[in-house]
Design a protein around this motif. Sequence first.
Motif, PDB file in Angstrom:
ATOM      1  N   VAL A   1       0.854  -1.183   0.000  1.00 36.10           N
ATOM      2  CA  VAL A   1       0.000   0.000   0.000  1.00 36.10           C
ATOM      3  C   VAL A   1       0.890   1.233   0.000  1.00 36.10           C
ATOM      4  CG1 VAL A   1      -1.792   1.279   1.220  1.00 36.10           C
ATOM      5  CG2 VAL A   1      -1.822  -1.214   1.223  1.00 36.10           C
ATOM      6  N   ASP A   2       0.782   2.034  -1.035  1.00 36.23           N
ATOM      7  CA  ASP A   2       1.515   3.297  -1.107  1.00 36.23           C
ATOM      8  C   ASP A   2       0.596   4.395  -0.575  1.00 36.23           C
ATOM      9  OD1 ASP A   2       2.928   5.592  -1.745  1.00 36.23           O
ATOM     10  OD2 ASP A   2       3.697   4.760  -3.628  1.00 36.23           O
ATOM     11  N   MET A   3       0.864   4.865   0.624  1.00 34.86           N
ATOM     12  CA  MET A   3      -0.026   5.820   1.271  1.00 34.86           C
ATOM     13  C   MET A   3       0.009   7.200   0.643  1.00 34.86           C
ATOM     14  SD  MET A   3      -2.017   4.597   3.530  1.00 34.86           S
ATOM     15  CE  MET A   3      -2.534   6.131   4.278  1.00 34.86           C
ATOM     16  N   LEU A   4       0.982   7.465  -0.235  1.00 30.51           N
ATOM     17  CA  LEU A   4       0.980   8.756  -0.924  1.00 30.51           C
ATOM     18  C   LEU A   4      -0.289   8.912  -1.758  1.00 30.51           C
ATOM     19  CD1 LEU A   4       2.255  11.400  -1.877  1.00 30.51           C
ATOM     20  CD2 LEU A   4       3.489  10.081  -3.619  1.00 30.51           C
ATOM     21  N   HIS A   5      -0.696   7.843  -2.447  1.00 27.65           N
ATOM     22  CA  HIS A   5      -1.882   7.912  -3.292  1.00 27.65           C
ATOM     23  C   HIS A   5      -3.149   8.030  -2.448  1.00 27.65           C
ATOM     24  CE1 HIS A   5       0.916   6.930  -6.421  1.00 27.65           C
ATOM     25  NE2 HIS A   5       1.194   5.766  -5.882  1.00 27.65           N
ATOM     26  N   VAL A   6      -3.167   7.361  -1.308  1.00 29.92           N
ATOM     27  CA  VAL A   6      -4.315   7.479  -0.403  1.00 29.92           C
ATOM     28  C   VAL A   6      -4.385   8.886   0.178  1.00 29.92           C
ATOM     29  CG1 VAL A   6      -5.397   6.543   1.679  1.00 29.92           C
ATOM     30  CG2 VAL A   6      -4.160   5.022   0.124  1.00 29.92           C
ATOM     31  N   ALA A   7      -3.236   9.433   0.554  1.00 32.79           N
ATOM     32  CA  ALA A   7      -3.194  10.780   1.138  1.00 32.79           C
ATOM     33  C   ALA A   7      -3.667  11.827   0.142  1.00 32.79           C
ATOM     34  CB  ALA A   7      -1.782  11.101   1.610  1.00 32.79           C
ATOM     35  N   ARG A   8      -3.337  11.656  -1.122  1.00 26.17           N
ATOM     36  CA  ARG A   8      -3.793  12.620  -2.119  1.00 26.17           C
ATOM     37  C   ARG A   8      -5.319  12.645  -2.208  1.00 26.17           C
ATOM     38  NH1 ARG A   8       0.749  11.204  -6.745  1.00 26.17           N
ATOM     39  NH2 ARG A   8       2.319  12.707  -6.039  1.00 26.17           N
ATOM     40  N   ARG A   9      -5.937  11.503  -1.997  1.00 29.77           N
ATOM     41  CA  ARG A   9      -7.407  11.476  -2.012  1.00 29.77           C
ATOM     42  C   ARG A   9      -7.996  12.079  -0.739  1.00 29.77           C
ATOM     43  NH1 ARG A   9      -9.911   5.873  -4.437  1.00 29.77           N
ATOM     44  NH2 ARG A   9      -9.181   6.094  -6.588  1.00 29.77           N
ATOM     45  N   PHE A  10      -7.398  11.769   0.394  1.00 31.66           N
ATOM     46  CA  PHE A  10      -8.000  12.141   1.669  1.00 31.66           C
ATOM     47  C   PHE A  10      -7.685  13.564   2.106  1.00 31.66           C
ATOM     48  CE2 PHE A  10      -8.755   7.635   2.345  1.00 31.66           C
ATOM     49  CZ  PHE A  10      -9.906   7.638   3.104  1.00 31.66           C
ATOM     50  N   TRP A  11      -6.461  14.050   1.817  1.00 28.17           N
ATOM     51  CA  TRP A  11      -6.049  15.269   2.515  1.00 28.17           C
ATOM     52  C   TRP A  11      -5.404  16.335   1.636  1.00 28.17           C
ATOM     53  CZ3 TRP A  11      -4.222  10.471   4.878  1.00 28.17           C
ATOM     54  CH2 TRP A  11      -5.112   9.995   5.830  1.00 28.17           C
ATOM     55  N   ARG A  12      -5.273  16.121   0.336  1.00 22.89           N
ATOM     56  CA  ARG A  12      -4.659  17.151  -0.491  1.00 22.89           C
ATOM     57  C   ARG A  12      -5.585  18.364  -0.598  1.00 22.89           C
ATOM     58  NH1 ARG A  12      -3.167  15.702  -6.550  1.00 22.89           N
ATOM     59  NH2 ARG A  12      -5.428  15.508  -6.642  1.00 22.89           N
ATOM     60  N   THR A  13      -5.000  19.560  -0.523  1.00 21.37           N
ATOM     61  CA  THR A  13      -5.801  20.774  -0.591  1.00 21.37           C
ATOM     62  C   THR A  13      -6.124  21.115  -2.038  1.00 21.37           C
ATOM     63  OG1 THR A  13      -3.818  22.158  -0.662  1.00 21.37           O
ATOM     64  CG2 THR A  13      -4.774  21.683   1.503  1.00 21.37           C
ATOM     65  N   ALA A  14      -7.109  21.985  -2.199  1.00 19.72           N
ATOM     66  CA  ALA A  14      -7.573  22.369  -3.527  1.00 19.72           C
ATOM     67  C   ALA A  14      -6.612  23.360  -4.171  1.00 19.72           C
ATOM     68  CB  ALA A  14      -8.962  22.999  -3.420  1.00 19.72           C
ATOM     69  N   PRO A  15      -6.743  23.582  -5.488  1.00 21.15           N
ATOM     70  CA  PRO A  15      -5.926  24.608  -6.141  1.00 21.15           C
ATOM     71  C   PRO A  15      -6.171  25.982  -5.539  1.00 21.15           C
ATOM     72  CG  PRO A  15      -7.023  23.221  -7.763  1.00 21.15           C
ATOM     73  CD  PRO A  15      -7.602  22.872  -6.429  1.00 21.15           C
ATOM     74  N   VAL A  16      -5.140  26.803  -5.506  1.00 16.32           N
ATOM     75  CA  VAL A  16      -5.273  28.144  -4.940  1.00 16.32           C
ATOM     76  C   VAL A  16      -5.989  29.085  -5.897  1.00 16.32           C
ATOM     77  CG1 VAL A  16      -3.256  27.908  -3.466  1.00 16.32           C
ATOM     78  CG2 VAL A  16      -2.959  28.719  -5.802  1.00 16.32           C
TER      79      VAL A  16
END
Length: 451
Positions: A199-214
């Motif tokens: 499990v690569d948690m980077l891909h999961v983190a991008r779904r769960f916690w990445r912020t929106a474009p500024v």
Amino acid sequence: MSAHLESRLRDILHERRSDPGRVIASVSRDESVDARTRLHAAADALDGDVIDAASGPCVVIERFYPSDHWHGTVRIGDVDGLSLAHAPQLTLVGGQPSEAPTPSPLLFVDLETTGLAGGAGTYAFLVGCAYFEPHGFRTRQYFLGAFQHERTLLIEVDGLVRRSAGLVSYNGKSFDVPVLETRFHFNRLSPPFDGFAHVDMLHVARRFWRTAPVAPGAWPDTDSCRLSALERVLFGVRRVGDVQGFEIPNRYFDFVRHGNAERLEPVFEHNRLDLLSLALMTARALQVLANAPASCVSARESLAAGRILEGVGRLVEAERCYLDAIDRSRSERGADPGNLRAEAMRHLALRYRRAARFTDAAALWQSIVVERPASPALRREALDALAIHFEHRARDLREAHHFARLSLAERVGTRGMEASRHRLARLDRKMVKRMPGPRQPGPLWQDADGY
């Protein structure tokens, strides 16, 4: 070569000029002794132990964090149930279950390397591994004290991997595991990763916690998915005196040249903190999925949970998550909630369409059309879906023509413009056939009635 070895070499050359083979053997033995002495000194400085094997020595540093240890605002004891993670949990976050005969701990892996380029010239001089135990969290770090002893390090890592239920990493599918596989092949060893869950948690983190474009049209904030950034947001962790990533290879090369292991201690601490944050982030994602949407704290978490649950066939729970994301986004501030609401509406509309709930899906597509934050691509998708719905299901050609014309206006200059023209022409022909009285030439979308 050290001054000691240079002096020793001069003595040997003076005494044994007639036997060069003996000279080489004597120097090799002295170099081996010097490397082992340096390795034992490094183990003492780093509070570790030396593993002696036929292929050479290796340093291992273990640390144990008890259940009452706090990592920011999270206590390890609150998540130590992850030590018996089973296949369903791995499947939820994108892995495939390993065929382990008994429940085994997940193995969290993070490397420190001599560079980021990859290839045969990149060594993993520190392989950090960690796993939950019944009463806490244990880290085990394997240190490459000398390049010629790499085989021992790899054999130790191999055994730990094969005893685990699966791997969890952060960007490991793109970097960590390929680097290790290269080192295994270079040493003529079989990599242990085939058939193991990863499990690569980077891909999961991008779904769960990445912020929106500024700003509209900008890329999402990729820095918000750095592990150090996420641990501040999720766990309130703020590192003090942490070594920067670009400094790490130079500190190791300094050890190789001068044997100074004290400058490596911050590197080991940096690696341990990464492993702790990775483990707690994985636990957070699994806890969200176990009780979603009740366990979600934001619209983004609800949306991410819905997408993951839908992917594994838990459709009822996925629909609830999408609805929860829509509701939460209405009370959240900033640009992100509007984008999330439109995205949640899209996924729910697709879910309804697959379930043959066409009227409910059309209502969501119409909501997307009037949502200001919806991206141009999403707005075009919604307009096309509405044109199709009213033409083929609701049998309302005037509404279908209206949305097809709006879609054409949105697609000026894009690859889909010609398809929109064909749809409008087909609707023109259908409407002319149904129109009573003499037929007038020309496309109906030029009429003055707004359609």
